[in-house]
Write a protein that holds these residues in place. Structure first.
Motif, PDB file in Angstrom:
ATOM      1  N   ASP A 250      39.956  58.575  56.785  1.00 36.14           N
ATOM      2  CA  ASP A 250      41.180  58.823  55.945  1.00 36.14           C
ATOM      3  C   ASP A 250      40.916  59.140  54.704  1.00 36.14           C
ATOM      4  OD1 ASP A 250      43.769  58.816  54.892  1.00 36.14           O
ATOM      5  OD2 ASP A 250      44.138  56.950  55.220  1.00 36.14           O
ATOM      6  N   TYR A 251      41.352  60.486  54.385  1.00 34.70           N
ATOM      7  CA  TYR A 251      40.933  61.166  53.112  1.00 34.70           C
ATOM      8  C   TYR A 251      42.232  61.345  52.309  1.00 34.70           C
ATOM      9  CZ  TYR A 251      35.934  61.547  53.242  1.00 34.70           C
ATOM     10  OH  TYR A 251      34.628  61.361  53.304  1.00 34.70           O
ATOM     11  N   GLY A 252      43.392  60.483  52.728  1.00 34.46           N
ATOM     12  CA  GLY A 252      44.571  60.801  51.839  1.00 34.46           C
ATOM     13  C   GLY A 252      45.378  61.796  52.225  1.00 34.46           C
TER      14      GLY A 252
ATOM     15  N   ARG B 170      44.437  47.552  69.384  1.00 31.06           N
ATOM     16  CA  ARG B 170      44.687  46.358  70.131  1.00 31.06           C
ATOM     17  C   ARG B 170      43.750  46.348  71.584  1.00 31.06           C
ATOM     18  NH1 ARG B 170      50.336  46.777  68.616  1.00 31.06           N
ATOM     19  NH2 ARG B 170      50.752  48.102  70.394  1.00 31.06           N
ATOM     20  N   ARG B 171      43.138  47.497  71.587  1.00 33.94           N
ATOM     21  CA  ARG B 171      42.164  47.737  72.775  1.00 33.94           C
ATOM     22  C   ARG B 171      40.803  47.939  72.699  1.00 33.94           C
ATOM     23  NH1 ARG B 171      46.121  51.654  73.623  1.00 33.94           N
ATOM     24  NH2 ARG B 171      44.419  53.312  73.358  1.00 33.94           N
ATOM     25  N   VAL B 172      40.324  48.647  71.638  1.00 32.10           N
ATOM     26  CA  VAL B 172      39.120  48.919  71.348  1.00 32.10           C
ATOM     27  C   VAL B 172      38.532  48.843  69.854  1.00 32.10           C
ATOM     28  CG1 VAL B 172      38.999  50.605  73.335  1.00 32.10           C
ATOM     29  CG2 VAL B 172      39.682  51.534  70.864  1.00 32.10           C
ATOM     30  N   PRO B 173      37.711  48.700  69.635  1.00 36.01           N
ATOM     31  CA  PRO B 173      37.182  48.662  68.249  1.00 36.01           C
ATOM     32  C   PRO B 173      37.721  49.877  67.352  1.00 36.01           C
ATOM     33  CG  PRO B 173      35.287  48.078  69.650  1.00 36.01           C
ATOM     34  CD  PRO B 173      36.303  48.909  70.399  1.00 36.01           C
ATOM     35  N   VAL B 174      38.273  49.457  66.203  1.00 40.44           N
ATOM     36  CA  VAL B 174      38.631  50.503  65.141  1.00 40.44           C
ATOM     37  C   VAL B 174      37.992  50.350  63.924  1.00 40.44           C
ATOM     38  CG1 VAL B 174      40.813  51.308  64.085  1.00 40.44           C
ATOM     39  CG2 VAL B 174      40.902  51.067  66.272  1.00 40.44           C
ATOM     40  N   VAL B 175      37.321  51.223  63.453  1.00 44.65           N
ATOM     41  CA  VAL B 175      36.912  51.486  62.053  1.00 44.65           C
ATOM     42  C   VAL B 175      37.359  52.244  61.347  1.00 44.65           C
ATOM     43  CG1 VAL B 175      34.618  51.939  60.665  1.00 44.65           C
ATOM     44  CG2 VAL B 175      34.346  51.095  62.999  1.00 44.65           C
ATOM     45  N   TRP B 176      38.063  51.640  60.232  1.00 48.30           N
ATOM     46  CA  TRP B 176      38.892  52.338  59.161  1.00 48.30           C
ATOM     47  C   TRP B 176      38.269  52.636  57.852  1.00 48.30           C
ATOM     48  CZ3 TRP B 176      44.278  53.056  60.726  1.00 48.30           C
ATOM     49  CH2 TRP B 176      44.902  53.923  59.861  1.00 48.30           C
ATOM     50  N   ASP B 177      38.020  54.018  57.447  1.00 46.80           N
ATOM     51  CA  ASP B 177      37.298  54.362  56.171  1.00 46.80           C
ATOM     52  C   ASP B 177      38.449  54.477  55.357  1.00 46.80           C
ATOM     53  OD1 ASP B 177      35.488  54.656  54.452  1.00 46.80           O
ATOM     54  OD2 ASP B 177      34.746  56.742  55.000  1.00 46.80           O
ATOM     55  N   PRO B 178      39.089  53.864  54.457  1.00 43.49           N
ATOM     56  CA  PRO B 178      40.132  54.076  53.687  1.00 43.49           C
ATOM     57  C   PRO B 178      39.964  54.932  52.472  1.00 43.49           C
ATOM     58  CG  PRO B 178      39.344  51.716  53.097  1.00 43.49           C
ATOM     59  CD  PRO B 178      38.448  52.404  54.185  1.00 43.49           C
ATOM     60  N   HIS B 179      41.206  55.554  51.999  1.00 43.20           N
ATOM     61  CA  HIS B 179      41.229  56.119  50.820  1.00 43.20           C
ATOM     62  C   HIS B 179      42.548  55.710  49.919  1.00 43.20           C
ATOM     63  CE1 HIS B 179      41.715  59.644  48.176  1.00 43.20           C
ATOM     64  NE2 HIS B 179      40.459  60.036  48.399  1.00 43.20           N
ATOM     65  N   PRO B 180      42.286  55.675  48.575  1.00 43.85           N
ATOM     66  CA  PRO B 180      43.369  55.051  47.802  1.00 43.85           C
ATOM     67  C   PRO B 180      44.596  55.827  47.968  1.00 43.85           C
ATOM     68  CG  PRO B 180      41.445  55.056  46.442  1.00 43.85           C
ATOM     69  CD  PRO B 180      41.289  55.676  47.808  1.00 43.85           C
ATOM     70  N   ARG B 181      44.541  57.135  48.127  1.00 45.24           N
ATOM     71  CA  ARG B 181      45.989  58.009  48.518  1.00 45.24           C
ATOM     72  C   ARG B 181      46.497  57.686  49.620  1.00 45.24           C
ATOM     73  NH1 ARG B 181      43.247  62.470  45.832  1.00 45.24           N
ATOM     74  NH2 ARG B 181      42.998  63.583  47.810  1.00 45.24           N
TER      75      ARG B 181
END
Length: 472
Positions: free
Chosen positions: A145-147, A163-174
């Motif tokens: 996520d680059y906003g 709910r089904r598979v691994p999710v990796v979330w790379d967040p952004h302040p925007r």
């Protein structure tokens, strides 16, 4: 990028997020402009590559796995450039883009950024049936996520995927917060402070404070775990309501451009989880991969096609103890003596350490040539090595007398020595110089071969025998 190899055929790693077009204008700055106190950059070259989620997808595909990139692209020139530059291992599934693709341009002098110019931008449209089918087939999902709105447009299908598979979330302040149920969220230190409502960037910088922020965010986001990345200090892995965080340090000091290291961290973590690894394994390998990415030169070290295509790159031969080629050039440039020593070093013992210390004393730097796993197996037989090459290299690199470590696959290091051309080659044990095939190679460029004895009463074979006898 190392994984446990437990892939599932037909189940790709899906990367969802905002693609940018990254442009680097690189050169040297040796003077100031006459009309303003700003440096003048003499341009030496320009590079373009997919950035953001595009870079993450390319890095995830380096080991040849199938990666699907879900992103918003338009009809503008930057979007067309990104389409052309993505590697064949990355399959593109598009959302419509109302507007133009963001372009991030950096001007670098002597490898250091001077200024960044951002332009362009658009609004992603809603996901279609093709996007939902891809998520249904995913082995794991990485959200970069680059906003710019792609993750927001995909929020409902991403929540279902979590709910089904691994999710990796790379967040952004925007951007918006991660969906609930994410397996791992990877904010950096600055982002973690922002998400926790801390606007003072000079606040508590202790590991305890970073782990506390990670635990707070894990609770707030309903995430299984949060890894707060700390740059040259490594990463802290935290969970909600857990006072036992995991700290993963960086194995070597880093001095380089960190641009892209966060994408490398997130991509590696997603690959490990896709292959059945745990978050602790994912963060450990991701920290190692990101530090190696920076140490190897980061984005600047990648050729234009490689940076865009993310094709598999061989692991660097030299360990974090130093780059062998650069070390040799530096020592020779100052008139010093380059020493190389070799062996399997399977179970490092006091005899090995004394031998390497003595070898280092014969010159101004010591490069250790270590047999690869396949080479050890051929020489020592089934069951060897006891320790894999990566572990042996790391242990050797940690010795103060060792300046660099290089692995070789052949039965003898002759080919490697012809590339390194050391002034002195040192071998340990009860050999004679005339029995060593490497000695003839050293004579080709006027090098010298020495044999130094190991400390009496110490050997890998004896250590293994004693350990076997002591086992219950």
């Amino acid at each position: 990028m190392r994984t446990n190899g437990n892939r599932s055929a037909g189940q790709p790693l899906v990367v969802v997020g905002d693609v940018l077009l990254d442009e680097d204008v690189a050169g040297e700055a040796t003077r100031l402009a006459p009309d303003a106190p700003v440096p003048v950059v003499e341009v030496a070259g320009e590079r373009s590559r997919p950035g953001g989620a595009g870079l993450a997808a390319a890095l995830a595909a380096r080991d040849g796995r199938e990666v699907v990139l879900v992103t918003a692209l338009g009809t503008d020139p930057a979007s067309e450039t990104v389409r052309a530059m993505l590697p064949p291992e990355v399959r593109l599934v598009e959302l419509p883009l109302d507007g133009t693709l963001p372009v991030k341009s950096r001007v670098l002098a002597d490898g250091r950024p001077l200024v960044r110019v951002d332009r362009g931008g658009g609004v992603p449209g809603p996901p279609g049936p093709a996007v939902r089918r891809v998520l249904d087939e995913a082995r794991a999902v990485l959200v970069a996520d680059y906003g710019q709105g792609t993750a927001a447009a995909m929020r409902q299908p991403l929540a279902e995927a979590a709910r089904r598979v691994p999710v990796v979330w790379d967040p952004h302040p925007r951007g918006r917060p991660p969906v609930g149920g994410a397996r791992l969220v990877t904010p950096n230190e600055r982002e973690a402070r922002w998400f926790c409502g801390e606007r003072d960037r000079e606040g508590d910088d202790s590991l305890r404070a970073h782990s506390r922020r990670g635990a707070l965010l894990a609770e707030r986001w309903e995430a299984l775990s949060v890894a707060v990345t700390l740059g040259c200090r490594g990463a802290v892995l935290a969970r909600a309501h857990c006072d036992d965080p995991l700290y993963v340090p960086v194995a070597a000091s880093l001095d380089g451009d960190p641009c892209g290291a966060g994408d490398c961290f997130a991509a590696t973590a997603a690959v490990v989880l896709a292959d059945g690894g745990l978050p602790t394994e994912a963060v450990g390998l991701a920290t190692e991969a990101a530090s190696e990415f920076i140490a190897a030169g980061g984005l600047a070290a990648l050729a234009a096609g490689d940076a865009a295509g993310g094709r598999a790159r061989p692991a660097p031969a030299a360990s974090p103890a130093g780059d062998a080629a650069a070390l040799i050039a530096s020592v020779r440039g100052s008139g010093g003596t380059v020493v190389a020593a070799g062996g399997c070093f399977d179970l490092l013992h006091a005899g090995h350490v004394q031998f390497l210390q003595n070898a280092r004393r014969t010159g101004d730097c010591l490069i250790v040539c270590v047999n690869s796993d396949a080479s050890v197996r051929r020489l020592k037989g089934p069951g060897r090595p006891f320790n894999p090459a990566a572990d042996r290299i790391r242990v050797l690199a940690g010795l103060g007398c060792v300046d660099a470590v290089v692995a070789f696959d052949e039965d003898t290091p002759e080919a490697l020595l012809r590339r390194l051309r050391p002034d002195v080659w040192v071998k340990g044990g009860d050999y004679s110089v005339r029995d060593l095939p490497e000695a003839a190679a050293l004579r080709e460029w006027g090098g010298q071969t020495l044999v130094l004895p190991y400390l009496d009463g110490h050997s890998t074979t004896e250590l293994a025998r004693r350990a076997a006898c002591a086992a219950p």
